[in-house]
Motif scaffolding. Structure first.
Motif, PDB file in Angstrom:
ATOM      1  N   ASP A 123      -4.139 -10.409   2.708  1.00 49.10           N
ATOM      2  CA  ASP A 123      -4.420 -10.427   1.082  1.00 49.10           C
ATOM      3  C   ASP A 123      -5.344 -11.051   0.755  1.00 49.10           C
ATOM      4  O   ASP A 123      -5.976 -12.106   1.316  1.00 49.10           O
ATOM      5  CB  ASP A 123      -3.185 -11.230   0.449  1.00 49.10           C
ATOM      6  CG  ASP A 123      -1.905 -10.501   0.600  1.00 49.10           C
ATOM      7  OD1 ASP A 123      -1.671  -9.342   1.103  1.00 49.10           O
ATOM      8  OD2 ASP A 123      -0.653 -10.955   0.077  1.00 49.10           O
ATOM      9  N   ASP A 141      -3.092  -6.809  -0.191  1.00 46.69           N
ATOM     10  CA  ASP A 141      -3.504  -6.819  -1.591  1.00 46.69           C
ATOM     11  C   ASP A 141      -4.713  -7.313  -1.992  1.00 46.69           C
ATOM     12  O   ASP A 141      -5.137  -8.415  -1.373  1.00 46.69           O
ATOM     13  CB  ASP A 141      -2.085  -7.492  -2.395  1.00 46.69           C
ATOM     14  CG  ASP A 141      -0.933  -6.790  -2.032  1.00 46.69           C
ATOM     15  OD1 ASP A 141      -0.952  -5.670  -1.739  1.00 46.69           O
ATOM     16  OD2 ASP A 141       0.277  -7.291  -2.351  1.00 46.69           O
ATOM     17  N   ARG A 159      -2.301  -3.269  -2.559  1.00 45.21           N
ATOM     18  CA  ARG A 159      -2.426  -3.223  -4.322  1.00 45.21           C
ATOM     19  C   ARG A 159      -3.906  -3.838  -4.893  1.00 45.21           C
ATOM     20  O   ARG A 159      -4.134  -4.911  -4.175  1.00 45.21           O
ATOM     21  CB  ARG A 159      -1.261  -3.919  -4.259  1.00 45.21           C
ATOM     22  CG  ARG A 159      -0.911  -4.043  -5.963  1.00 45.21           C
ATOM     23  CD  ARG A 159       0.363  -4.627  -6.361  1.00 45.21           C
ATOM     24  NE  ARG A 159       0.483  -5.965  -5.652  1.00 45.21           N
ATOM     25  CZ  ARG A 159       0.148  -7.234  -6.306  1.00 45.21           C
ATOM     26  NH1 ARG A 159      -0.391  -7.119  -7.637  1.00 45.21           N
ATOM     27  NH2 ARG A 159       0.116  -8.246  -5.852  1.00 45.21           N
ATOM     28  N   GLN A 160      -4.066  -3.232  -5.827  1.00 44.17           N
ATOM     29  CA  GLN A 160      -5.326  -3.500  -6.580  1.00 44.17           C
ATOM     30  C   GLN A 160      -6.503  -3.768  -5.575  1.00 44.17           C
ATOM     31  O   GLN A 160      -7.301  -4.728  -5.802  1.00 44.17           O
ATOM     32  CB  GLN A 160      -5.140  -4.884  -7.545  1.00 44.17           C
ATOM     33  CG  GLN A 160      -3.837  -4.751  -8.480  1.00 44.17           C
ATOM     34  CD  GLN A 160      -3.645  -5.985  -9.220  1.00 44.17           C
ATOM     35  OE1 GLN A 160      -4.744  -6.742  -9.452  1.00 44.17           O
ATOM     36  NE2 GLN A 160      -2.583  -6.239  -9.662  1.00 44.17           N
ATOM     37  N   GLY A 176      -4.127   2.300  -2.472  1.00 44.14           N
ATOM     38  CA  GLY A 176      -3.233   1.408  -2.850  1.00 44.14           C
ATOM     39  C   GLY A 176      -2.867   1.491  -4.177  1.00 44.14           C
ATOM     40  O   GLY A 176      -3.803   1.832  -4.991  1.00 44.14           O
ATOM     41  N   GLU A 177      -1.820   0.826  -4.523  1.00 46.48           N
ATOM     42  CA  GLU A 177      -1.332   0.745  -6.025  1.00 46.48           C
ATOM     43  C   GLU A 177      -2.446   0.239  -6.967  1.00 46.48           C
ATOM     44  O   GLU A 177      -2.951  -1.012  -6.664  1.00 46.48           O
ATOM     45  CB  GLU A 177      -0.012   0.107  -6.257  1.00 46.48           C
ATOM     46  CG  GLU A 177       0.679  -0.072  -7.561  1.00 46.48           C
ATOM     47  CD  GLU A 177       1.693  -0.865  -7.900  1.00 46.48           C
ATOM     48  OE1 GLU A 177       2.250  -0.920  -8.945  1.00 46.48           O
ATOM     49  OE2 GLU A 177       2.247  -1.370  -6.724  1.00 46.48           O
ATOM     50  N   SER A 179      -5.645   0.524  -7.396  1.00 41.52           N
ATOM     51  CA  SER A 179      -6.876   0.137  -6.489  1.00 41.52           C
ATOM     52  C   SER A 179      -8.028   0.914  -7.253  1.00 41.52           C
ATOM     53  O   SER A 179      -7.713   1.918  -8.123  1.00 41.52           O
ATOM     54  CB  SER A 179      -6.641   0.650  -5.247  1.00 41.52           C
ATOM     55  OG  SER A 179      -5.782  -0.147  -4.628  1.00 41.52           O
ATOM     56  N   CYS A 196      -4.916   5.112  -9.616  1.00 42.81           N
ATOM     57  CA  CYS A 196      -6.128   4.638  -9.004  1.00 42.81           C
ATOM     58  C   CYS A 196      -7.442   5.161 -10.014  1.00 42.81           C
ATOM     59  O   CYS A 196      -7.294   6.217 -10.318  1.00 42.81           O
ATOM     60  CB  CYS A 196      -6.424   4.911  -7.541  1.00 42.81           C
ATOM     61  SG  CYS A 196      -5.155   4.047  -6.417  1.00 42.81           S
TER      62      CYS A 196
END
Length: 242
Positions: A123, A141, A159-160, A176-177, A179, A196
């Motif tokens: 992360d 993440d 994520r992000q 990624g979620e 992103s 995204c």
């Protein structure tokens, strides 16, 4: 001598004059051991200005780079040029190295050679690929991946996450979620999954100084106007499938 070389030498002389006048010190050349630093160093030598050289020890350079830096410093010192290696020593005598920074900063990976690959899986990790055909991947993440070389590829799957491809014909993907992916180099392309954000730049022909920006395109992948998992480039301010 080319016009570019003449311009570079004129600017070095200007910077040298400023350093001597304001700080009473010769110009300090930051030297990494890479090709760009070698060119800068050669320009400084050709200009005839007084200068000193400093290398910031990363503790993560390839052995060949370290040997090259040593040989270069040895040659310069024989000519009377002051050379210094900054080993990042703290007041308490301990040193800052890449290896004690990684656990503190949550991870970083860098690939600088041709066909190099860098991956950051933790992360908030960061991955950077600066060489030609390099690849950078950030899977954690809030991770960040950057590819600056020609035909480089950057991928953010966490994520992000954020992926950036700034080199010519670079590719950036955000899967990624929530992103984001950006391709700002010439003939760059971007791709993302639903939700995204993607951003691409269209550049014109070389104008003697740069490839000027002609238009940009930005949007959120919704599966309709902008398809998921589809490569796009910017043409006339709009996304066009590649």
């Amino acid at each position: 001598m080319s016009d570019l070389e003449k311009t570079a030498i004129e600017r070095l002389k200007c910077a040298s004059d400023m350093s001597l006048r304001i700080f009473k010190l010769p110009l300090l050349i930051a030297y990494s051991g890479g090709k760009d630093s070698d060119v800068l160093l050669r320009m400084a030598e050709n200009s005839g200005i007084p200068f000193e050289v400093q290398h910031n020890l990363t503790t993560a350079d390839a052995p060949e780079t370290v040997y090259h830096i040593r040989d270069t410093f040895r040659r310069l010192e024989e000519r009377g040029v002051k050379c210094e290696v900054d080993k990042h020593v703290r007041p308490d005598g301990t040193r800052v190295t890449m290896w004690n920074l990684i656990p503190r900063k949550l991870g970083a990976a860098s690939a600088t050679g041709r066909l190099g690959a860098a991956s950051a899986t933790g992360d908030q990790g960061a991955a950077s690929a600066t060489g030609r055909l390099g690849a950078a991947s950030a899977t954690g993440d809030l991770g960040a991946a950057s590819a600056t070389g020609w035909q480089g590829a950057a991928s953010a799957t966490g994520r992000q996450g954020a992926a950036s491809a700034t080199g010519t014909q670079g590719a950036a993907s955000a899967t990624g979620e929530a992103s984001a992916a950006m391709a700002s180099g010439r003939d760059g392309r971007v791709m993302g999954t639903i939700g995204c954000a993607i951003f691409a730049v269209e550049r014109g022909e070389w104008n003697g100084n740069t490839y000027p920006i002609i238009s940009v395109a930005a949007g959120i992948v919704d599966g309709e106007k902008i398809k998921a998992k589809t490569w796009y480039k910017c043409v006339g301010g709009k996304f066009v499938e590649v």
